[in-house]
Enzyme design. Sequence first.
Site, PDB file in Angstrom:
ATOM      1  N   GLY A  51       0.780  -1.240   0.000  1.00 17.71           N
ATOM      2  CA  GLY A  51       0.000   0.000   0.000  1.00 17.71           C
ATOM      3  C   GLY A  51       0.807   1.284   0.000  1.00 17.71           C
ATOM      4  O   GLY A  51       0.428   2.265  -0.635  1.00 17.71           O
ATOM      5  N   ASP A 107       0.085   3.475   4.078  1.00 18.41           N
ATOM      6  CA  ASP A 107      -0.906   4.201   3.282  1.00 18.41           C
ATOM      7  C   ASP A 107      -2.037   4.724   4.154  1.00 18.41           C
ATOM      8  O   ASP A 107      -2.474   5.850   4.025  1.00 18.41           O
ATOM      9  CB  ASP A 107      -1.448   3.310   2.133  1.00 18.41           C
ATOM     10  CG  ASP A 107      -1.950   1.945   2.604  1.00 18.41           C
ATOM     11  OD1 ASP A 107      -1.856   1.633   3.811  1.00 18.41           O
ATOM     12  OD2 ASP A 107      -2.437   1.179   1.755  1.00 18.41           O
ATOM     13  N   ASP A 110      -6.082   2.556   9.998  1.00 21.88           N
ATOM     14  CA  ASP A 110      -7.502   2.197  10.084  1.00 21.88           C
ATOM     15  C   ASP A 110      -7.788   1.708  11.512  1.00 21.88           C
ATOM     16  O   ASP A 110      -7.921   2.527  12.419  1.00 21.88           O
ATOM     17  CB  ASP A 110      -7.774   1.131   9.011  1.00 21.88           C
ATOM     18  CG  ASP A 110      -9.235   0.761   8.881  1.00 21.88           C
ATOM     19  OD1 ASP A 110     -10.090   1.586   9.193  1.00 21.88           O
ATOM     20  OD2 ASP A 110      -9.538  -0.375   8.463  1.00 21.88           O
ATOM     21  N   LYS A 138      -8.181   7.042   9.187  1.00 20.82           N
ATOM     22  CA  LYS A 138      -9.621   6.832   9.450  1.00 20.82           C
ATOM     23  C   LYS A 138      -9.771   6.751  10.962  1.00 20.82           C
ATOM     24  O   LYS A 138      -9.904   5.660  11.520  1.00 20.82           O
ATOM     25  CB  LYS A 138     -10.045   5.481   8.856  1.00 20.82           C
ATOM     26  CG  LYS A 138     -10.506   5.494   7.434  1.00 20.82           C
ATOM     27  CD  LYS A 138     -11.191   4.154   7.140  1.00 20.82           C
ATOM     28  CE  LYS A 138     -10.922   3.659   5.760  1.00 20.82           C
ATOM     29  NZ  LYS A 138     -11.368   2.290   5.513  1.00 20.82           N
ATOM     30  N   PHE A 159     -14.502   2.926   2.388  1.00 25.62           N
ATOM     31  CA  PHE A 159     -13.426   2.129   1.799  1.00 25.62           C
ATOM     32  C   PHE A 159     -12.893   2.841   0.565  1.00 25.62           C
ATOM     33  O   PHE A 159     -13.630   3.059  -0.399  1.00 25.62           O
ATOM     34  CB  PHE A 159     -13.884   0.708   1.458  1.00 25.62           C
ATOM     35  CG  PHE A 159     -12.713  -0.172   1.172  1.00 25.62           C
ATOM     36  CD1 PHE A 159     -11.988  -0.755   2.207  1.00 25.62           C
ATOM     37  CD2 PHE A 159     -12.283  -0.380  -0.130  1.00 25.62           C
ATOM     38  CE1 PHE A 159     -10.866  -1.536   1.957  1.00 25.62           C
ATOM     39  CE2 PHE A 159     -11.152  -1.155  -0.399  1.00 25.62           C
ATOM     40  CZ  PHE A 159     -10.457  -1.731   0.651  1.00 25.62           C
ATOM     41  N   VAL A 160     -11.616   3.208   0.615  1.00 23.81           N
ATOM     42  CA  VAL A 160     -11.036   4.018  -0.464  1.00 23.81           C
ATOM     43  C   VAL A 160      -9.972   3.236  -1.232  1.00 23.81           C
ATOM     44  O   VAL A 160      -9.339   2.334  -0.693  1.00 23.81           O
ATOM     45  CB  VAL A 160     -10.423   5.327   0.095  1.00 23.81           C
ATOM     46  CG1 VAL A 160     -11.511   6.217   0.664  1.00 23.81           C
ATOM     47  CG2 VAL A 160      -9.359   5.052   1.137  1.00 23.81           C
TER      48      VAL A 160
HETATM   49  P1  IMP Z   1      -5.337  -1.514  10.112  1.00 25.17           P
HETATM   50  O1  IMP Z   1      -4.419  -2.591  10.575  1.00 25.17           O
HETATM   51  O2  IMP Z   1      -6.776  -1.869  10.342  1.00 25.17           O
HETATM   52  O3  IMP Z   1      -4.996  -0.135  10.632  1.00 25.17           O
HETATM   53  O4  IMP Z   1      -5.284  -1.496   8.539  1.00 25.17           O
HETATM   54  C1  IMP Z   1      -4.259  -0.997   7.849  1.00 25.17           C
HETATM   55  C2  IMP Z   1      -4.187  -1.640   6.495  1.00 25.17           C
HETATM   56  O5  IMP Z   1      -5.483  -1.990   5.981  1.00 25.17           O
HETATM   57  C3  IMP Z   1      -3.620  -0.642   5.536  1.00 25.17           C
HETATM   58  O6  IMP Z   1      -2.229  -0.819   5.417  1.00 25.17           O
HETATM   59  C4  IMP Z   1      -4.343  -0.922   4.259  1.00 25.17           C
HETATM   60  O7  IMP Z   1      -3.588  -1.842   3.491  1.00 25.17           O
HETATM   61  C5  IMP Z   1      -5.651  -1.585   4.646  1.00 25.17           C
HETATM   62  N1  IMP Z   1      -6.797  -0.653   4.568  1.00 25.17           N
HETATM   63  C6  IMP Z   1      -7.489  -0.091   5.581  1.00 25.17           C
HETATM   64  N2  IMP Z   1      -8.480   0.702   5.127  1.00 25.17           N
HETATM   65  C7  IMP Z   1      -8.414   0.647   3.780  1.00 25.17           C
HETATM   66  C8  IMP Z   1      -9.170   1.273   2.715  1.00 25.17           C
HETATM   67  O8  IMP Z   1     -10.108   2.063   2.912  1.00 25.17           O
HETATM   68  N3  IMP Z   1      -8.783   0.960   1.457  1.00 25.17           N
HETATM   69  C9  IMP Z   1      -7.748   0.105   1.164  1.00 25.17           C
HETATM   70  N4  IMP Z   1      -7.011  -0.479   2.120  1.00 25.17           N
HETATM   71  C10 IMP Z   1      -7.342  -0.216   3.417  1.00 25.17           C
HETATM   72 MG    MG Z   2      -3.620  -2.996   1.589  1.00 26.20          MG
END
Ligand code: IMP
Ligand code: MG
Length: 191
Positions: A51, A107, A110, A138, A159-160
């Site tokens: 990402g 990137d 979340d 987010k 979701f982007v």
């Molecule tokens: P986290 O571990 O939930 O913080 O997620 C982080 C990872 O989830 C990021 O490195 C992204 O690869 C993926 N991710 C989270 N939200 C999105 C989105 O809206 N679009 C695409 N990938 C996302």
């Molecule tokens: Mg990803």
Amino acid sequence: MAVKKRTPVHPDLESILFTEDQIKTRVKSLGTELKKAYGDGEFTIIAIINGAVLFTADLMREIDNPVRLDCIRISSYGEKTKSIGTPQIVHSLTLDIAKRHVLLIDDILDTGKTIALVSGLVRKLNPASLRVCVLLDKQGRREVPFEADFVGFKIPDKFVVGYGLDFAERYRNLPCIGVLKPELQNPPEWA
Ligand code: IMP
Ligand code: MG
């Protein structure tokens, strides 16, 4: 009469959140923020791939510091738009980061699980410092409390895709960032 050029919306996008120009401008100003934090000193960038590939490539060209680059590959999503639980390290670091200033780049922040996992791993390797930079945040979705030191844009819980962000490995090459149409998210098993 001059006709104003409009960025065409990709057919799979519901809306565009940030145009190519808006991203370029923000990445440039993030470069200035990094310069303020690091001065002229050297630091080691750790990009969470795939990402962060596009963002990292553009951001590191906005600074003239000596930098080293390493990548770490984490799996968290599979072919869905919701996290599949605990992220896993698929490919780990190769550079020695003990006593080095480290900048971790992703990137999007979340739930916070991915950054929490990677920063925990980096801290165990005794860096001189650790800062975190994400293009998108987010905030409303956080499950693990985490604040990044540098944030490109705060975004709502949508979701982007685009500019490195994917759905099932697609759309990473879009120059803008947009919201994927809901009917294209989580396709049925036979799709
Ligand atoms: P986290 O571990 O939930 O913080 O997620 C982080 C990872 O989830 C990021 O490195 C992204 O690869 C993926 N991710 C989270 N939200 C999105 C989105 O809206 N679009 C695409 N990938 C996302
Ligand atoms: Mg990803």
